[in-house]
Write a protein that holds these residues in place. Structure first.
Motif, PDB file in Angstrom:
ATOM      1  N   PRO A 101     -24.758 -17.315 -19.363  1.00 57.11           N
ATOM      2  CA  PRO A 101     -24.069 -16.826 -18.353  1.00 57.11           C
ATOM      3  C   PRO A 101     -22.434 -17.045 -18.649  1.00 57.11           C
ATOM      4  CG  PRO A 101     -24.908 -18.912 -17.768  1.00 57.11           C
ATOM      5  CD  PRO A 101     -25.641 -18.710 -18.945  1.00 57.11           C
ATOM      6  N   ASN A 102     -21.662 -15.697 -18.103  1.00 60.96           N
ATOM      7  CA  ASN A 102     -20.296 -16.089 -17.928  1.00 60.96           C
ATOM      8  C   ASN A 102     -19.988 -16.810 -16.732  1.00 60.96           C
ATOM      9  OD1 ASN A 102     -19.027 -14.404 -19.893  1.00 60.96           O
ATOM     10  ND2 ASN A 102     -19.815 -12.478 -18.834  1.00 60.96           N
ATOM     11  N   ASP A 103     -18.808 -17.520 -16.848  1.00 54.91           N
ATOM     12  CA  ASP A 103     -18.387 -18.269 -15.681  1.00 54.91           C
ATOM     13  C   ASP A 103     -17.582 -17.444 -14.644  1.00 54.91           C
ATOM     14  OD1 ASP A 103     -17.611 -20.593 -13.985  1.00 54.91           O
ATOM     15  OD2 ASP A 103     -16.504 -21.651 -15.567  1.00 54.91           O
ATOM     16  N   ILE A 104     -17.950 -17.180 -13.665  1.00 54.72           N
ATOM     17  CA  ILE A 104     -17.312 -16.349 -12.684  1.00 54.72           C
ATOM     18  C   ILE A 104     -16.757 -17.337 -11.804  1.00 54.72           C
ATOM     19  CG2 ILE A 104     -18.950 -14.612 -12.969  1.00 54.72           C
ATOM     20  CD1 ILE A 104     -19.705 -15.035  -9.914  1.00 54.72           C
ATOM     21  N   VAL A 105     -16.995 -18.784 -11.716  1.00 53.43           N
ATOM     22  CA  VAL A 105     -16.351 -19.708 -10.696  1.00 53.43           C
ATOM     23  C   VAL A 105     -14.731 -19.431 -10.698  1.00 53.43           C
ATOM     24  CG1 VAL A 105     -15.931 -22.253 -10.276  1.00 53.43           C
ATOM     25  CG2 VAL A 105     -18.118 -21.340 -10.703  1.00 53.43           C
ATOM     26  N   PRO A 106     -14.016 -19.410 -11.893  1.00 56.27           N
ATOM     27  CA  PRO A 106     -12.572 -19.288 -11.786  1.00 56.27           C
ATOM     28  C   PRO A 106     -12.086 -18.073 -11.168  1.00 56.27           C
ATOM     29  CG  PRO A 106     -13.425 -19.882 -13.953  1.00 56.27           C
ATOM     30  CD  PRO A 106     -14.599 -19.536 -13.214  1.00 56.27           C
ATOM     31  N   ILE A 107     -12.553 -17.057 -11.314  1.00 53.86           N
ATOM     32  CA  ILE A 107     -12.538 -15.829 -10.318  1.00 53.86           C
ATOM     33  C   ILE A 107     -12.798 -15.906  -8.896  1.00 53.86           C
ATOM     34  CG2 ILE A 107     -13.056 -13.213 -10.096  1.00 53.86           C
ATOM     35  CD1 ILE A 107     -13.619 -13.363 -13.093  1.00 53.86           C
ATOM     36  N   LEU A 108     -13.802 -16.479  -8.767  1.00 55.85           N
ATOM     37  CA  LEU A 108     -14.044 -16.644  -7.158  1.00 55.85           C
ATOM     38  C   LEU A 108     -13.190 -17.552  -6.673  1.00 55.85           C
ATOM     39  CD1 LEU A 108     -17.960 -16.614  -7.227  1.00 55.85           C
ATOM     40  CD2 LEU A 108     -16.406 -14.660  -6.905  1.00 55.85           C
ATOM     41  N   ARG A 109     -12.685 -18.742  -7.356  1.00 55.53           N
ATOM     42  CA  ARG A 109     -11.746 -19.612  -6.742  1.00 55.53           C
ATOM     43  C   ARG A 109     -10.362 -19.057  -6.464  1.00 55.53           C
ATOM     44  NH1 ARG A 109     -13.818 -25.153  -9.445  1.00 55.53           N
ATOM     45  NH2 ARG A 109     -15.392 -25.452  -7.742  1.00 55.53           N
ATOM     46  N   ASP A 110      -9.867 -18.062  -7.705  1.00 62.04           N
ATOM     47  CA  ASP A 110      -8.447 -17.712  -7.701  1.00 62.04           C
ATOM     48  C   ASP A 110      -8.333 -16.377  -7.154  1.00 62.04           C
ATOM     49  OD1 ASP A 110      -8.084 -20.109  -9.017  1.00 62.04           O
ATOM     50  OD2 ASP A 110      -7.918 -19.195 -10.820  1.00 62.04           O
TER      51      ASP A 110
END
Length: 178
Positions: A101-110
């Protein structure tokens, strides 16, 4: 079947309100290093129908990655894919194996992403299996709605059908007017 790396990053900025995730870019999209670039994919016509300002002739999707990127960002749409790498045959989602998977956490945080949408059944399935646990571990709770694929392989849906389904989903999420 070949091992494929995604090859290009997400489109988003600090005003993106929705994140649209496909599964893995098609060979045409990987070649152009941008999303939904197969000439018969209906993703961009759907976005044009939903977001373009009819009173502004310059508010158009266009054909180039730069014009499509600008259109998405202007309308607060972030783009990426669920998968960073996988084994796949051509563009066939049904052949995807060994997905990372891609790590979408940074997008959702920022970014102020209020909702995630997946395009196609495989993207939704892989999101639930690979991405949702990462979000849970990060303490993020962003709703996800699966949408039908805009690929030409989804011949059962005409463009008007796709526009209606996407409009209803975006409106239900409070991201566009009904």
């Amino acid at each position: 079947m070949v091992r494929v790396e995604h090859g290009f990053g997400p489109v988003w900025d600090d005003s993106s309100r929705m994140l649209v995730l496909g599964s893995m870019p098609s060979p045409k999209s990987r070649e152009a290093a941008f999303y939904y670039m197969h000439p018969r994919n209906r993703f961009w016509p759907v976005l044009q129908a939903l977001f373009a300002d009819p009173s502004d002739p310059s508010d158009r999707v266009g054909d180039s990655p730069a014009s499509r990127r600008a259109f998405a960002l202007r309308h607060h749409v972030a783009l990426w894919d669920v998968i960073a790498s996988c084994d796949i045959t051509g563009a066939s989602d049904s052949t995807i194996r060994n997905a990372v998977p891609n790590d979408i956490v940074p997008i959702l945080r920022d970014a102020p992403i209020a909702h995630v949408f997946t395009t196609g059944g495989k993207a939704a399935q892989l999101y639930r299996r690979l991405i949702a646990p990462l979000l849970d571990a990060a303490g993020l709770d962003v709703p996800m709605t699966p949408l039908p694929s805009t690929s030409p392989a989804n011949a059962s849906m005409r463009l008007d059908d796709l526009v209606a389904v996407y409009r209803e989903a975006f409106a239900a999420a409070g991201l566009i007017g009904g």
